[in-house]
Design a protein around this motif. Structure first.
Motif, mmCIF file in Angstrom:
data_model
loop_
_atom_site.group_PDB
_atom_site.id
_atom_site.type_symbol
_atom_site.label_atom_id
_atom_site.label_comp_id
_atom_site.label_asym_id
_atom_site.label_seq_id
_atom_site.Cartn_x
_atom_site.Cartn_y
_atom_site.Cartn_z
ATOM 1 N N MET A 19 44.929 28.428 37.831
ATOM 2 C CA MET A 19 43.595 28.859 38.240
ATOM 3 C C MET A 19 43.451 30.369 38.052
ATOM 4 S SD MET A 19 41.734 28.319 41.917
ATOM 5 C CE MET A 19 40.053 28.904 42.199
ATOM 6 N N ALA A 20 44.492 31.106 38.404
ATOM 7 C CA ALA A 20 44.470 32.559 38.214
ATOM 8 C C ALA A 20 44.306 32.905 36.737
ATOM 9 C CB ALA A 20 45.760 33.179 38.759
ATOM 10 N N ASN A 21 44.995 32.165 35.869
ATOM 11 C CA ASN A 21 44.868 32.399 34.431
ATOM 12 C C ASN A 21 43.448 32.118 33.958
ATOM 13 O OD1 ASN A 21 46.181 33.175 31.978
ATOM 14 N ND2 ASN A 21 46.206 31.039 31.329
ATOM 15 N N THR A 22 42.832 31.082 34.529
ATOM 16 C CA THR A 22 41.451 30.744 34.179
ATOM 17 C C THR A 22 40.498 31.865 34.559
ATOM 18 O OG1 THR A 22 41.906 28.383 34.557
ATOM 19 C CG2 THR A 22 39.601 29.065 34.496
ATOM 20 N N VAL A 23 40.593 32.339 35.808
ATOM 21 C CA VAL A 23 39.706 33.407 36.278
ATOM 22 C C VAL A 23 39.919 34.676 35.464
ATOM 23 C CG1 VAL A 23 39.073 34.839 38.258
ATOM 24 C CG2 VAL A 23 39.634 32.431 38.605
ATOM 25 N N ARG A 24 41.173 34.962 35.150
ATOM 26 C CA ARG A 24 41.480 36.145 34.334
ATOM 27 C C ARG A 24 40.746 36.105 33.015
ATOM 28 N NH1 ARG A 24 44.954 37.381 29.989
ATOM 29 N NH2 ARG A 24 46.027 39.392 30.161
ATOM 30 N N PHE A 25 40.801 34.955 32.324
ATOM 31 C CA PHE A 25 40.194 34.879 31.001
ATOM 32 C C PHE A 25 38.674 34.788 31.061
ATOM 33 C CE2 PHE A 25 44.434 33.589 29.192
ATOM 34 C CZ PHE A 25 44.519 34.679 28.333
ATOM 35 N N ILE A 26 38.119 34.300 32.168
ATOM 36 C CA ILE A 26 36.668 34.357 32.335
ATOM 37 C C ILE A 26 36.218 35.819 32.313
ATOM 38 C CG2 ILE A 26 34.773 33.986 33.965
ATOM 39 C CD1 ILE A 26 36.153 31.395 34.821
ATOM 40 N N SER A 27 36.974 36.666 32.994
ATOM 41 C CA SER A 27 36.659 38.100 33.007
ATOM 42 C C SER A 27 36.790 38.699 31.617
ATOM 43 C CB SER A 27 37.587 38.835 33.988
ATOM 44 O OG SER A 27 37.489 38.291 35.291
ATOM 45 N N VAL A 28 37.824 38.279 30.876
ATOM 46 C CA VAL A 28 38.034 38.805 29.519
ATOM 47 C C VAL A 28 36.874 38.417 28.607
ATOM 48 C CG1 VAL A 28 39.504 38.693 27.466
ATOM 49 C CG2 VAL A 28 40.547 38.854 29.731
ATOM 50 N N ILE B 272 33.806 37.793 29.369
ATOM 51 C CA ILE B 272 32.614 38.580 29.710
ATOM 52 C C ILE B 272 32.621 39.910 28.956
ATOM 53 C CG2 ILE B 272 31.450 39.832 31.571
ATOM 54 C CD1 ILE B 272 32.324 37.575 33.455
ATOM 55 N N PHE B 273 33.782 40.555 28.885
ATOM 56 C CA PHE B 273 33.887 41.839 28.197
ATOM 57 C C PHE B 273 33.844 41.689 26.676
ATOM 58 C CE2 PHE B 273 35.569 43.211 32.309
ATOM 59 C CZ PHE B 273 35.032 44.487 32.421
ATOM 60 N N LEU B 274 34.395 40.592 26.166
ATOM 61 C CA LEU B 274 34.528 40.442 24.716
ATOM 62 C C LEU B 274 33.503 39.494 24.104
ATOM 63 C CD1 LEU B 274 38.422 40.278 24.320
ATOM 64 C CD2 LEU B 274 36.912 42.262 24.109
ATOM 65 N N LEU B 275 32.492 39.106 24.867
ATOM 66 C CA LEU B 275 31.501 38.145 24.385
ATOM 67 C C LEU B 275 30.850 38.564 23.064
ATOM 68 C CD1 LEU B 275 30.339 35.431 25.177
ATOM 69 C CD2 LEU B 275 28.485 36.627 26.372
ATOM 70 N N PRO B 276 30.567 39.858 22.854
ATOM 71 C CA PRO B 276 29.957 40.254 21.564
ATOM 72 C C PRO B 276 30.846 39.971 20.352
ATOM 73 C CG PRO B 276 29.651 41.996 23.204
ATOM 74 C CD PRO B 276 30.635 41.001 23.786
ATOM 75 N N PHE B 277 32.148 39.819 20.580
ATOM 76 C CA PHE B 277 33.073 39.591 19.463
ATOM 77 C C PHE B 277 33.389 38.109 19.253
ATOM 78 C CE2 PHE B 277 34.036 43.738 21.357
ATOM 79 C CZ PHE B 277 33.850 44.566 20.259
ATOM 80 N N LEU B 278 32.819 37.246 20.089
ATOM 81 C CA LEU B 278 33.103 35.807 19.997
ATOM 82 C C LEU B 278 32.238 35.202 18.894
ATOM 83 C CD1 LEU B 278 34.758 33.518 21.306
ATOM 84 C CD2 LEU B 278 32.804 33.111 22.823
#
Length: 290
Positions: free
Chosen positions: A34-43, A45-51
């Motif tokens: 779950m911690a890994n999931t929340v961590r990558f949700i945050s990532v 958000i920051f990298l959405l323009p590059f997705l």
């Protein structure tokens, strides 16, 4: 390497070293997946323009996203959930370098000389000495998870070569997506009480998750990506061996850890072996260019 870039690589090492402590704080309240999931949700958000969709490359991208986002990082969070120490864990994490070298030999057919073989054996011997430390033996399962994560990272470095022409931030964004989908699925299957965890998690745990996203991924990996645009991997890699130093220093300052002679000896052997492998890899690259 220019002076300001050396300052940047020091910042990267500090960010990655303290990330071990941040993850330790995160898994005190959050289940690891779950911690890994929340961590990558945050990532994300920051990298959405590059997705972005990369035509013809998405199969390889999704494989990397699963291997890195779910297996590698998931193993780190699981390993950290089984320990209260960071010093030896940070040292063992450096095995990703000799593992990457071994994977290049096994998967790509690259040759390896006796010096690199000896250095790889020295690295693993150092980890064995760490394992015989009574303090480390108390959380040997955590050490094994980190060894596994290092092995997976070694595999991923070989797989990453298929995407070397893809922008690093795009790859990192897809790894975050893979980490969310895979880790959330496994968390829902194996972990419980998710809503209550979110409601009751301490600010320290939330801070640990957010630091892991911002400090480790955005600042750490972002800084390395910037450096790799200017310098060869063989130039940047030796500087990254400072990460365990900052992790150990952080463990002493924030967790009150004490170093035993076995941790010092095993750590010195492991890092020396990793350094030799790194330098020999650098020499090999230079020989191929000449």
């Amino acid at each position: 390497m220019a002076f300001r870039d050396i300052l940047l690589v020091i910042i990267v090492n500090i960010a990655w070293g303290l990330n071990f402590i941040a993850v330790l704080f995160a898994v005190e309240d959050f289940p690891p997946l779950m911690a890994n999931t929340v961590r990558f949700i945050s990532v994300v958000i920051f990298l959405l323009p590059f997705l972005k969709i990369i035509p013809g490359r998405m199969k390889d991208m999704l494989i990397i996203a699963f291997v890195m986002g779910v297996v590698h990082f998931g193993a780190i969070f699981i390993g950290m959930s089984k320990t209260e120490e960071v010093s030896s864990i940070a040292i063992v994490g450096q095995l990703s370098v000799p593992f990457a070298t071994l994977m290049s030999v096994l998967m790509l057919g690259e040759s390896v000389g006796w010096k690199r073989v000896a250095a790889i054996l020295l690295s693993f011997a150092g980890v064995i000495i760490l394992g015989f430390d009574p303090k480390v033996f108390g959380y040997i399962d955590a050490v094994l998870w980190i060894v596994f994560s290092s092995f997976v990272y070694g595999v991923s470095t070989v797989l990453m070569r298929r995407l070397k022409d893809v922008r690093a931030n795009t790859t990192q964004a897809w790894i975050a997506v893979g980490g969310i989908v895979g880790s959330l699925t496994l968390s829902l299957l194996w972990e419980a009480d998710h809503i209550n965890v979110i409601q009751t998690a301490s600010m320290t745990a939330w801070g640990g998750v957010l630091y892991s996203a911002i400090g480790s991924s955005i600042i750490g990996h972002g800084g390395v990506n910037y450096l790799l645009r200017k310098y060869e991997v063989s130039v940047v890699a030796p500087y990254l061996l400072m990460t365990p130093f900052f992790a150990i220093l952080g463990g002493i300052v924030f967790l009150g850890e004490e170093l035993t002679w076995r941790v010092v000896l095993g750590g010195a052997m492991t890092l020396l072996g990793v350094l030799v492998v790194t330098l020999r890899n650098k020499a090999r690259v230079e020989e191929q260019l000449n």
